[in-house]
Write a protein that holds these residues in place. Structure first.
Motif, PDB file in Angstrom:
ATOM      1  N   ALA A   1     -13.597  -5.577   1.396  1.00  0.00           N
ATOM      2  CA  ALA A   1     -12.732  -5.278   2.531  1.00  0.00           C
ATOM      3  C   ALA A   1     -11.269  -5.425   2.117  1.00  0.00           C
ATOM      4  CB  ALA A   1     -13.066  -6.205   3.691  1.00  0.00           C
ATOM      5  N   GLU A   2     -10.992  -6.469   1.347  1.00  0.00           N
ATOM      6  CA  GLU A   2      -9.608  -6.648   0.891  1.00  0.00           C
ATOM      7  C   GLU A   2      -9.183  -5.511  -0.018  1.00  0.00           C
ATOM      8  OE1 GLU A   2      -8.450 -10.441  -0.708  1.00  0.00           O
ATOM      9  OE2 GLU A   2      -9.685 -11.478   0.777  1.00  0.00           O
ATOM     10  N   ASN A   3     -10.106  -5.074  -0.851  1.00  0.00           N
ATOM     11  CA  ASN A   3      -9.792  -3.945  -1.736  1.00  0.00           C
ATOM     12  C   ASN A   3      -9.483  -2.699  -0.925  1.00  0.00           C
ATOM     13  OD1 ASN A   3     -10.019  -5.384  -4.061  1.00  0.00           O
ATOM     14  ND2 ASN A   3     -12.109  -4.763  -4.523  1.00  0.00           N
ATOM     15  N   GLU A   4     -10.257  -2.495   0.141  1.00  0.00           N
ATOM     16  CA  GLU A   4     -10.027  -1.323   0.987  1.00  0.00           C
ATOM     17  C   GLU A   4      -8.654  -1.409   1.652  1.00  0.00           C
ATOM     18  OE1 GLU A   4     -13.255  -0.821   3.715  1.00  0.00           O
ATOM     19  OE2 GLU A   4     -14.697  -0.526   2.111  1.00  0.00           O
ATOM     20  N   LYS A   5      -8.270  -2.630   2.086  1.00  0.00           N
ATOM     21  CA  LYS A   5      -6.940  -2.815   2.688  1.00  0.00           C
ATOM     22  C   LYS A   5      -5.847  -2.548   1.663  1.00  0.00           C
ATOM     23  CE  LYS A   5      -8.080  -6.167   6.277  1.00  0.00           C
ATOM     24  NZ  LYS A   5      -7.893  -7.533   6.743  1.00  0.00           N
ATOM     25  N   ALA A   6      -6.065  -2.924   0.447  1.00  0.00           N
ATOM     26  CA  ALA A   6      -5.077  -2.721  -0.612  1.00  0.00           C
ATOM     27  C   ALA A   6      -5.014  -1.252  -1.022  1.00  0.00           C
ATOM     28  CB  ALA A   6      -5.414  -3.587  -1.816  1.00  0.00           C
ATOM     29  N   VAL A   7      -6.142  -0.548  -0.965  1.00  0.00           N
ATOM     30  CA  VAL A   7      -6.202   0.844  -1.394  1.00  0.00           C
ATOM     31  C   VAL A   7      -5.526   1.761  -0.374  1.00  0.00           C
ATOM     32  CG1 VAL A   7      -7.800   2.770  -1.750  1.00  0.00           C
ATOM     33  CG2 VAL A   7      -8.227   0.580  -2.869  1.00  0.00           C
ATOM     34  N   GLU A   8      -5.686   1.463   0.907  1.00  0.00           N
ATOM     35  CA  GLU A   8      -5.161   2.342   1.963  1.00  0.00           C
ATOM     36  C   GLU A   8      -3.652   2.620   1.842  1.00  0.00           C
ATOM     37  OE1 GLU A   8      -5.062   2.210   6.752  1.00  0.00           O
ATOM     38  OE2 GLU A   8      -7.001   1.722   5.820  1.00  0.00           O
ATOM     39  N   PRO A   9      -2.795   1.582   1.710  1.00  0.00           N
ATOM     40  CA  PRO A   9      -1.368   1.881   1.566  1.00  0.00           C
ATOM     41  C   PRO A   9      -1.056   2.628   0.258  1.00  0.00           C
ATOM     42  CG  PRO A   9      -1.746  -0.496   1.487  1.00  0.00           C
ATOM     43  CD  PRO A   9      -3.057   0.152   1.800  1.00  0.00           C
ATOM     44  N   LEU A  10      -1.858   2.371  -0.759  1.00  0.00           N
ATOM     45  CA  LEU A  10      -1.652   3.084  -2.015  1.00  0.00           C
ATOM     46  C   LEU A  10      -1.970   4.567  -1.850  1.00  0.00           C
ATOM     47  CD1 LEU A  10      -3.054   0.543  -4.640  1.00  0.00           C
ATOM     48  CD2 LEU A  10      -0.658   1.108  -4.167  1.00  0.00           C
ATOM     49  N   GLU A  11      -3.041   4.848  -1.100  1.00  0.00           N
ATOM     50  CA  GLU A  11      -3.410   6.247  -0.858  1.00  0.00           C
ATOM     51  C   GLU A  11      -2.316   6.941  -0.044  1.00  0.00           C
ATOM     52  OE1 GLU A  11      -7.249   5.899   0.940  1.00  0.00           O
ATOM     53  OE2 GLU A  11      -8.289   6.114  -0.981  1.00  0.00           O
ATOM     54  N   GLU A  12      -1.745   6.226   0.936  1.00  0.00           N
ATOM     55  CA  GLU A  12      -0.649   6.793   1.727  1.00  0.00           C
ATOM     56  C   GLU A  12       0.563   7.051   0.828  1.00  0.00           C
ATOM     57  OE1 GLU A  12       0.250   4.298   5.082  1.00  0.00           O
ATOM     58  OE2 GLU A  12      -1.785   4.490   5.891  1.00  0.00           O
ATOM     59  N   ARG A  13       0.831   6.107  -0.033  1.00  0.00           N
ATOM     60  CA  ARG A  13       1.969   6.252  -0.948  1.00  0.00           C
ATOM     61  C   ARG A  13       1.750   7.448  -1.881  1.00  0.00           C
ATOM     62  NH1 ARG A  13       7.005   6.437  -1.746  1.00  0.00           N
ATOM     63  NH2 ARG A  13       7.770   5.635  -3.709  1.00  0.00           N
ATOM     64  N   VAL A  14       0.523   7.609  -2.350  1.00  0.00           N
ATOM     65  CA  VAL A  14       0.193   8.757  -3.216  1.00  0.00           C
ATOM     66  C   VAL A  14       0.388  10.051  -2.442  1.00  0.00           C
ATOM     67  CG1 VAL A  14      -1.717   9.960  -4.364  1.00  0.00           C
ATOM     68  CG2 VAL A  14      -1.351   7.524  -4.793  1.00  0.00           C
ATOM     69  N   ALA A  15      -0.043  10.088  -1.186  1.00  0.00           N
ATOM     70  CA  ALA A  15       0.107  11.285  -0.357  1.00  0.00           C
ATOM     71  C   ALA A  15       1.598  11.594  -0.148  1.00  0.00           C
ATOM     72  CB  ALA A  15      -0.610  11.104   0.978  1.00  0.00           C
ATOM     73  N   ASP A  16       2.388  10.551   0.156  1.00  0.00           N
ATOM     74  CA  ASP A  16       3.830  10.743   0.339  1.00  0.00           C
ATOM     75  C   ASP A  16       4.492  11.271  -0.934  1.00  0.00           C
ATOM     76  OD1 ASP A  16       3.569   9.820   2.919  1.00  0.00           O
ATOM     77  OD2 ASP A  16       4.358   7.800   2.500  1.00  0.00           O
ATOM     78  N   LEU A  17       4.142  10.654  -2.053  1.00  0.00           N
ATOM     79  CA  LEU A  17       4.732  11.077  -3.323  1.00  0.00           C
ATOM     80  C   LEU A  17       4.312  12.500  -3.691  1.00  0.00           C
ATOM     81  CD1 LEU A  17       4.425   7.796  -5.428  1.00  0.00           C
ATOM     82  CD2 LEU A  17       6.526   8.840  -4.549  1.00  0.00           C
ATOM     83  N   THR A  18       3.068  12.843  -3.353  1.00  0.00           N
ATOM     84  CA  THR A  18       2.590  14.207  -3.616  1.00  0.00           C
ATOM     85  C   THR A  18       3.409  15.214  -2.812  1.00  0.00           C
ATOM     86  OG1 THR A  18       0.357  13.389  -4.084  1.00  0.00           O
ATOM     87  CG2 THR A  18       0.574  15.728  -3.550  1.00  0.00           C
ATOM     88  N   GLU A  19       3.643  14.918  -1.531  1.00  0.00           N
ATOM     89  CA  GLU A  19       4.461  15.800  -0.689  1.00  0.00           C
ATOM     90  C   GLU A  19       5.886  15.898  -1.242  1.00  0.00           C
ATOM     91  OE1 GLU A  19       4.562  14.917   3.491  1.00  0.00           O
ATOM     92  OE2 GLU A  19       2.386  14.710   3.590  1.00  0.00           O
ATOM     93  N   GLU A  20       6.416  14.747  -1.599  1.00  0.00           N
ATOM     94  CA  GLU A  20       7.771  14.710  -2.140  1.00  0.00           C
ATOM     95  C   GLU A  20       7.866  15.545  -3.426  1.00  0.00           C
ATOM     96  OE1 GLU A  20      10.714  11.228  -3.732  1.00  0.00           O
ATOM     97  OE2 GLU A  20       9.469  10.719  -1.980  1.00  0.00           O
TER      98      GLU A  20
END
Length: 105
Positions: A1-20
């Protein structure tokens, strides 16, 4: 569960960086197109400049020829003016002699 919490913001950051990244690539592509257009314009202007320079050269030669021709014409004109002045002096002298002769007659 902690890993999933840590992965979620990273996935958002990856999505943001991809758009950028996509936006940056689109801007880069636009700038490359603008640069290509500018290069075409510069090439066209350089070609026109070269044509103009070719056209100017014979004109410069013609100006030099006409300048020489004008100088010769002015010299001839000056010579003719001097001849006319001499002739006028002779006519004046002859008129004076004629007037004296008419008085004598």
């Amino acid at each position: 569960a902690e890993n999933e919490k840590a992965v979620e913001p990273l996935e958002e950051r990856v999505a943001d960086l991809t758009e950028e990244n996509e936006r940056a690539l689109a801007m880069l592509s636009e700038k490359e197109n603008e640069a290509a257009d500018s290069l075409c314009k510069v090439t066209t202007l350089n070609e026109k400049l070269a044509e103009n320079e070719k056209a100017v050269e014979p004109l410069e030669e013609r100006v030099a020829d006409l300048t020489e021709e004008n100088e010769r014409a002015l010299a001839m004109l000056s010579e003719k003016e001097n001849e006319a002045a001499d002739s006028l002096c002779k006519v004046t002298t002859l008129n004076e002699k004629l007037a004296e002769n008419e008085k004598a007659v």
